[in-house]
Enzyme design. Structure first.
Site, short mmCIF file in Angstrom:
data_model
loop_
_atom_site.label_atom_id
_atom_site.label_comp_id
_atom_site.label_asym_id
_atom_site.label_seq_id
_atom_site.Cartn_x
_atom_site.Cartn_y
_atom_site.Cartn_z
CE1 TYR A 18 72.12 130.12 37.83
CE2 TYR A 18 73.70 129.24 39.43
CZ TYR A 18 73.17 130.31 38.73
OH TYR A 18 73.69 131.56 38.91
CE1 TYR A 25 78.94 129.67 36.19
CE2 TYR A 25 78.02 127.56 35.51
CZ TYR A 25 79.11 128.34 35.83
OH TYR A 25 80.38 127.81 35.77
CG ASP A 81 70.04 140.17 31.07
OD1 ASP A 81 70.42 140.64 32.16
OD2 ASP A 81 70.03 138.97 30.80
CG HIS A 126 69.26 137.76 34.25
ND1 HIS A 126 70.16 137.53 33.23
CD2 HIS A 126 69.53 136.82 35.20
CE1 HIS A 126 70.94 136.52 33.56
NE2 HIS A 126 70.56 136.06 34.74
#
Length: 351
Positions: free
Chosen positions: A144, A225, A301, A333
């Site tokens: 991440y 991310y 998203d 998402h």
């Protein structure tokens, strides 16, 4: 401070004492039970810093329950004297015999020095159940890596199922993540896509001197991310990463919401941090792609808008570069279909 206080457990105004949990001396991800005077003096770590501890202090602060463990040591639960930390009774101990019979390998903790030459970072390495140190294995990094996200898990557990597809599975807690104090977090300010990506790459690269690690077959994958970090890993550190699967990814911080972006990047004006935004833009670096990249986005998203992926695809096509893409119709998402992702890694990393 070089570490973070996780939780305030008890404040005793009569004794002028505070109990709290924080990282210990051995490893910054191993939580310890601590106490100190309210003026900050007399700080004492009550637990054993060689382990991670989940503790429960008794109402009178005379005893505490302690579940101690670390990635390669299964948990046990003990009753301890709160003043000394001395073990009074073992209440439970994990039986890992079935795990051993099945051949599951224990997770290894490793450390390395970041490219600033001074910061020690940590990671975990997991092995296939049929691991043979005389063979070469591809590496898969799950990441991440975003600012103020969690570090590595300090707890014992089964290895990732991905290991039994023939991969060494790695996790790295680089600069910008939690538990390590303000300076550790501040290292990424204004530099998203650079500092934390270097730490992920250098963590993996620190394993290349092991004879069973194949440094020419390294993949990475993440969502949100983590998707951005996957793309930037391939673009910024092609010396390490060869194959990536990126889901629901930011591709330029000008495309993401300001309440998050400006907290870590400042403003994108020329007189403030335009250079930082450009350096961390996958759109600006798209022409440097050398490895294999699978992109995914959900058409609905509402967190990371699909335009992020559209713009990256446009930049890749302008550069004449190949990519693969999966779309999630009406999905939000989310991560790409796991079967598609693992087929991709199996195809291009060939365990």
């Amino acid at each position: 401070s070089k570490t973070d206080v996780d939780d305030v457990v008890r404040v005793d105004e009569k004794k002028g004492e505070i109990w709290f949990t924080a990282a210990g001396m051995f490893n910054p991800y191993f939580t310890q039970l601590c106490r100190a005077k309210l003026d900050g003096s007399g700080m004492k770590i009550v637990t054993d810093s060689r382990f991670h501890h989940d503790t429960n202090l008794s109402p009178d602060a005379k005893y505490f329950l302690d579940v101690e463990q670390k990635p390669d040591v299964a948990p046990r639960t003990v009753l301890r004297d709160a003043s000394t930390g001395k073990e009074l009774a073992e209440l439970a101990k994990s039986d890992v015999s079935k795990m051993d019979e099945a051949g599951f390998k224990k997770t290894e903790l490793f450390s390395f020095t970041a490219n600033d030459g001074k910061t020690q970072c940590w990671g975990t390495l997991q092995f296939p159940s049929d691991f043979d140190a005389n063979k070469k294995y591809p590496v898969l990094l799950n990441l991440y890596a975003g600012p103020e996200s969690g570090g590595i898990s300090p707890r014992f557990g089964l290895p990732s199922p991905q290991t039994d597809l023939g991969f060494l599975v790695v996790s790295v807690a680089g600069r910008g993540t939690t538990s390590r104090g303000k300076a550790f977090r501040d290292a990424v300010y204004g530099k998203l896509g650079i500092v934390e990506i270097d730490d992920q790459a250098d963590g993996v690269k620190s394993l290349f001197n092991r004879p069973y690690v194949d440094g020419n077959r390294v993949g990475l994958q993440g969502t949100s991310y983590g998707g951005y970090a996957t793309i930037m890993g391939l673009l910024h550190r092609p010396d390490v990463f060869k194959v990536g699967c990126a889901s629901s990814s930011v591709t330029d911080w000008r495309n993401y919401d300001t309440i998050y972006t400006e907290r870590y990047m400042g403003l994108p004006w020329k007189e403030e941090n335009e250079a930082g935004y450009d350096a961390g833009s996958a759109l600006k670096l798209a022409g440097k792609l050398q490895g294999r990249l699978m992109l995914y986005f959900g058409s609905s998203d509402n967190n990371v808008h699909p335009s992020n992926t559209y713009q990256l695809v446009t930049a890749l096509e302008k550069a004449g570069l190949r990519y693969d893409m999966q779309v999630g119709p009406d999905r939000e998402h989310t991560q790409m279909n796991s079967r598609t992702m693992w087929e991709y890694f199996l195809k291009y990393l060939k365990p």
